[in-house]
Write an enzyme that holds these catalytic residues in place. Structure first.
Site, mmCIF file in Angstrom:
data_model
loop_
_atom_site.group_PDB
_atom_site.id
_atom_site.type_symbol
_atom_site.label_atom_id
_atom_site.label_comp_id
_atom_site.label_asym_id
_atom_site.label_seq_id
_atom_site.Cartn_x
_atom_site.Cartn_y
_atom_site.Cartn_z
ATOM 1 N N HIS A 1 0.684 -11.805 1.337
ATOM 2 C CA HIS A 1 -0.299 -11.011 0.590
ATOM 3 C C HIS A 1 -0.866 -11.787 -0.594
ATOM 4 O O HIS A 1 -2.070 -11.733 -0.870
ATOM 5 C CB HIS A 1 0.365 -9.718 0.108
ATOM 6 C CG HIS A 1 -0.585 -8.598 -0.106
ATOM 7 N ND1 HIS A 1 -0.226 -7.271 0.011
ATOM 8 C CD2 HIS A 1 -1.895 -8.579 -0.428
ATOM 9 C CE1 HIS A 1 -1.272 -6.497 -0.228
ATOM 10 N NE2 HIS A 1 -2.293 -7.267 -0.513
ATOM 11 N N ARG B 1 -15.799 -2.512 -3.083
ATOM 12 C CA ARG B 1 -14.924 -1.395 -3.472
ATOM 13 C C ARG B 1 -15.681 -0.072 -3.543
ATOM 14 O O ARG B 1 -15.370 0.808 -4.346
ATOM 15 C CB ARG B 1 -14.215 -1.690 -4.798
ATOM 16 C CG ARG B 1 -13.353 -2.940 -4.748
ATOM 17 C CD ARG B 1 -12.327 -2.984 -5.846
ATOM 18 N NE ARG B 1 -11.568 -4.231 -5.820
ATOM 19 C CZ ARG B 1 -10.560 -4.515 -5.005
ATOM 20 N NH1 ARG B 1 -10.168 -3.601 -4.131
ATOM 21 N NH2 ARG B 1 -9.942 -5.681 -5.054
ATOM 22 N N TYR C 1 0.814 -1.214 0.000
ATOM 23 C CA TYR C 1 0.000 0.000 0.000
ATOM 24 C C TYR C 1 0.851 1.270 0.000
ATOM 25 O O TYR C 1 0.331 2.357 -0.248
ATOM 26 C CB TYR C 1 -0.952 0.016 1.188
ATOM 27 C CG TYR C 1 -1.867 -1.183 1.264
ATOM 28 C CD1 TYR C 1 -2.095 -1.994 0.144
ATOM 29 C CD2 TYR C 1 -2.511 -1.530 2.447
ATOM 30 C CE1 TYR C 1 -2.920 -3.109 0.209
ATOM 31 C CE2 TYR C 1 -3.347 -2.641 2.518
ATOM 32 C CZ TYR C 1 -3.538 -3.427 1.402
ATOM 33 O OH TYR C 1 -4.358 -4.527 1.489
#
Length: 326
Positions: free
Chosen positions: A125, A207, A56
């Site tokens: 991840h 989202r 991120y």
């Protein structure tokens, strides 16, 4: 805020967590002060589970630094999760790297960026097909034994991978996309419950589509991933919009918003599930956390099933980016 236990290793979190990806990537330019304000508001409202990742910050640590700064005064009261698994030496190129030396490097970087002496949860991840999952789990076990990490997590992993990893180092949580729009992961719930692994739902509001604020693809900032998300494309967009409108009407009968209805639906799927909605708005944080108090009846769940029996319209990623579960 209610608490939930994830896995059998002692991980306890708030029933609703907070995902920080959107503060620094994927949804257009962010604002650090706004992000810190949203994180702190979440904590004030009882959220104790905060999710970040090396990715991120695209290798700069920016997201973890922001999270660490926002939660510095509350460190002993929160659970901070972060992730490894990408090669970010030349920026994000989708290259995977879960080699043991990289796991150790990323863990040390995360400790430094977050300003903490241990990572509460460390996830892989994405599964790296070039590195045996047993080696990955063994490396995280070393970090746990050294006191640098408390709990091991996987993200977007399939049943064989989960079982192999769990045999080396118990997995406390699996994180995968899950919402009224995206149900594929439900096929893994029996395995998770057999092994006693908790589940963390990322993108629990589709989202941001399941908030009543969705715009057609092309209407967002050029850096916003929703411009390319199949669910926002013509044909799918209209069908998803209609479903959200129907859900909004149902939510109104509960004196709730559609976001609250969607989060309450996830919580109703099991006591071993925690959603981690992300937002840059303190006001949205308040809306999301209140969903923990929204009780859905059997009739409510039936009505939701009639609107979206198997999920939304369109894949959750473009075809070349869909994770493969093994």
């Amino acid at each position: 805020m209610q608490q939930r236990t994830l896995g059998r290793q002692g991980l306890v979190t708030s029933a609703i967590g907070y995902g920080t990806m959107g503060l620094t990537m994927a949804y257009g330019p962010g604002d650090e002060r706004e992000g810190i304000a949203a994180i702190r508001r979440a904590f004030d409202l009882g959220v104790t589970f905060f999710d970040t990742a090396e990715l991120y910050g695209l290798g700069t640590g920016s997201n973890e630094i922001l999270v660490g700064r926002a939660l510095k005064s509350a460190r002993d009261e929160v659970v901070i999760a972060t992730k490894f698994g990408f090669d970010l030496t030349n920026g994000f190129t989708r290259a995977l790297n879960s080699r043991p030396d990289n796991i150790r490097k990323v863990a040390d970087n995360s400790l430094r960026y977050l300003g903490v002496d241990h990572l509460d949860v460390l996830y892989q991840h994405r599964v790296d097909p070039d590195v045996p999952i047993e080696d990955v789990a063994g490396t995280v076990k070393e970090l746990i034994d050294a006191g640098k990490v408390k709990y091991f997590g996987l993200s977007e992993a399939g049943p064989q991978t989960i079982r192999k990893a769990h045999a080396v180092q118990p997995v406390s949580v699996l994180q995968t996309e899950y919402s009224l729009f995206e149900r594929d992961v439900e096929q893994l719930f029996p395995v998770l419950r057999e092994l006693g692994i908790g589940f963390v739902a990322y993108s629990p509001l589709g989202r941001g589509f399941i908030t009543g604020t969705a715009k057609p693809a092309g209407s967002y900032d050029a850096t916003d991933m929703r411009n390319h998300d199949p669910r926002w494309q013509p044909g799918n967009f209209e069908k998803n919009l209609k479903a959200v409108q129907q859900l909004t009407e149902l939510a109104a009968t509960k004196n709730a918003t559609v976001s609250q209805l969607a989060l309450a639906w996830i919580l109703a799927q099991g006591e071993d599930i925690v959603p981690i909605p992300g937002t840059r708005s303190p006001q949205r944080v308040e809306e999301n956390t209140t969903a923990a108090d929204l009780a859905l009846t059997g009739d409510d769940l039936d009505a939701i099933a009639q609107i979206l029996p198997t999920g939304g319209f369109g894949a959750r990623y473009a075809e070349n980016a869909l994770p493969t579960w093994i």
